[in-house]
Design a protein around this motif. Structure first.
Motif, PDB file in Angstrom:
ATOM      1  N   ILE A   1      20.642   2.021 -43.384  1.00  0.00           N
ATOM      2  CA  ILE A   1      19.654   2.395 -42.372  1.00  0.00           C
ATOM      3  C   ILE A   1      18.597   1.305 -42.224  1.00  0.00           C
ATOM      4  O   ILE A   1      18.211   0.933 -41.104  1.00  0.00           O
TER       5      ILE A   1
ATOM      6  N   ASN B   1      20.343  -1.891 -40.432  1.00  0.00           N
ATOM      7  CA  ASN B   1      20.640  -1.704 -39.011  1.00  0.00           C
ATOM      8  C   ASN B   1      19.374  -1.503 -38.191  1.00  0.00           C
ATOM      9  O   ASN B   1      19.284  -1.983 -37.055  1.00  0.00           O
ATOM     10  N   ALA B   2      18.385  -0.792 -38.752  1.00  0.00           N
ATOM     11  CA  ALA B   2      17.116  -0.631 -38.044  1.00  0.00           C
ATOM     12  C   ALA B   2      16.413  -1.978 -37.869  1.00  0.00           C
ATOM     13  O   ALA B   2      15.815  -2.241 -36.816  1.00  0.00           O
ATOM     14  N   SER B   3      16.502  -2.840 -38.869  1.00  0.00           N
ATOM     15  CA  SER B   3      15.897  -4.175 -38.774  1.00  0.00           C
ATOM     16  C   SER B   3      16.563  -5.002 -37.681  1.00  0.00           C
ATOM     17  O   SER B   3      15.887  -5.690 -36.906  1.00  0.00           O
TER      18      SER B   3
ATOM     19  N   LEU C   1      24.089   2.641 -37.359  1.00  0.00           N
ATOM     20  CA  LEU C   1      22.937   3.460 -37.752  1.00  0.00           C
ATOM     21  C   LEU C   1      23.217   4.938 -37.497  1.00  0.00           C
ATOM     22  O   LEU C   1      22.922   5.796 -38.347  1.00  0.00           O
TER      23      LEU C   1
END
Length: 328
Positions: free
Chosen positions: A35, A38-40, A70
């Motif tokens: 998480i 992928n969020a980065s 994500l």
């Protein structure tokens, strides 16, 4: 009955707790890192899209891939981790249908987008192969969004069966022809629907994996020819070097996916041959299924110069802001 009682008598209580703890920590680390990664990547591409008027097709595909990964971790990794740590009865039947459908679609998109990425990159670095290829290369940017829509619709249709059979666990029992996910069950009721669904998923997966492997093989051939041509040249154009780096990133993503895909589907084929799948087998498959979603964003970050620069700038701006506040 005597044999089963002896097994219970000699079973160490602490061993089961240790297994649950190890499994829970493993899924927690995998899900948390995935998480975060992928969020980065998504935040980096959001910043790139804000400051740039036009994003390259490969960058847009990578952003969509990070989003699907994500979503996959949120719909499978998070509820499974919570279930392992004792939070049972998380969702009811409708909740199971939403989670299973979201996971199936996002997993399928991860396969399809990686395949799409390899095809687009192969077309991007392909040498001139006539007017048709030249025309196709000039329209790659316009083909990205229609391809996204087509892949979403295709996988939403193919994956519609699983949520129809998804239910919340009933009294701890697992009926035959059921995929036991812990927090949810996918009960196909009969062998025919169980096998048909499995064959349909396998056929789609193998088709797209074959496409990505062929495209990646073509990319490797082009990179080998390119390295031989520029071996005696000291300076290489910046655009060519950027395309080469992007092509190498795509090949590494495909190799990473192929490894986890092979393990995942070997277990899946085994699961299709038995009436009742043990929970531990499902857990192992889910772990390897989610490995690509966890590790691929860190591969993107380490090999993609744009993402790395955005993240470094964000860290630098935050550091400068903190130092300014401290001096006040």
């Amino acid at each position: 009955m005597r044999v089963s009682r002896r097994k219970k008598l000699f079973q160490k209580p602490g061993s089961m707790d240790l297994c649950i703890t190890v499994k829970g920590v493993s899924f927690l680390l995998q899900t948390g890192l995935g998480i975060l990664g992928n969020a980065s990547v998504l935040m980096a591409y959001a910043h790139i899209a804000f400051i740039e008027s036009h994003m390259q097709p490969v960058d847009r595909i990578l952003a969509q891939l990070a989003f699907s990964n994500l979503l996959m971790l949120l719909t499978r990794g998070v509820p499974l981790t919570m279930f392992i740590f004792g939070l049972h009865n998380l969702v009811d039947d409708p909740g199971c249908k939403v989670l299973i459908y979201g996971f199936r679609v996002s997993r399928a998109l991860s396969i399809c987008l990686t395949s799409m990425l390899s095809v687009f990159q192969a077309l991007t670095i392909a040498s001139s192969g006539g007017p048709h290829l030249t025309k196709l290369k000039s329209h790659l940017s316009q083909l990205v969004v229609p391809t996204f829509i087509g892949l979403w619709l295709l996988n939403m249709i193919i994956c519609i069966a699983a949520p129809l059979f998804s239910i919340a666990p009933r009294n701890g029992t697992v009926p035959p022809f059921t995929l036991n996910l812990g927090f949810c069950h996918v009960n196909f009721h009969e062998n025919l629907s169980y096998v048909v669904n499995g064959v349909a998923v396998l056929s789609r997966d193998f088709a797209f994996v074959a496409i990505m492997l062929v495209s990646s093989g073509y990319i490797l051939i082009l990179l080998h020819k390119h390295s031989r041509q520029v071996r005696s040249i000291r300076r290489v154009q910046q655009g060519t070097s950027m395309e080469t780096r992007a092509a190498k990133t795509v090949v590494m993503l495909v190799v990473l996916y192929a490894v986890f895909f092979g393990i995942d589907n070997l277990i899946w084929i085994y699961m299709l041959t038995v009436d009742q799948v043990p929970g531990v087998v499902t857990d192992i498959r889910v772990f390897f299924t989610s490995c690509y979603a966890t590790f691929s964003p860190f591969l993107m970050i380490s090999t993609n110069k744009k993402i790395k620069e955005r993240m470094v700038c964000a860290v630098g701006e935050q550091t400068a802001k903190d130092s300014t506040e401290n001096t006040k």
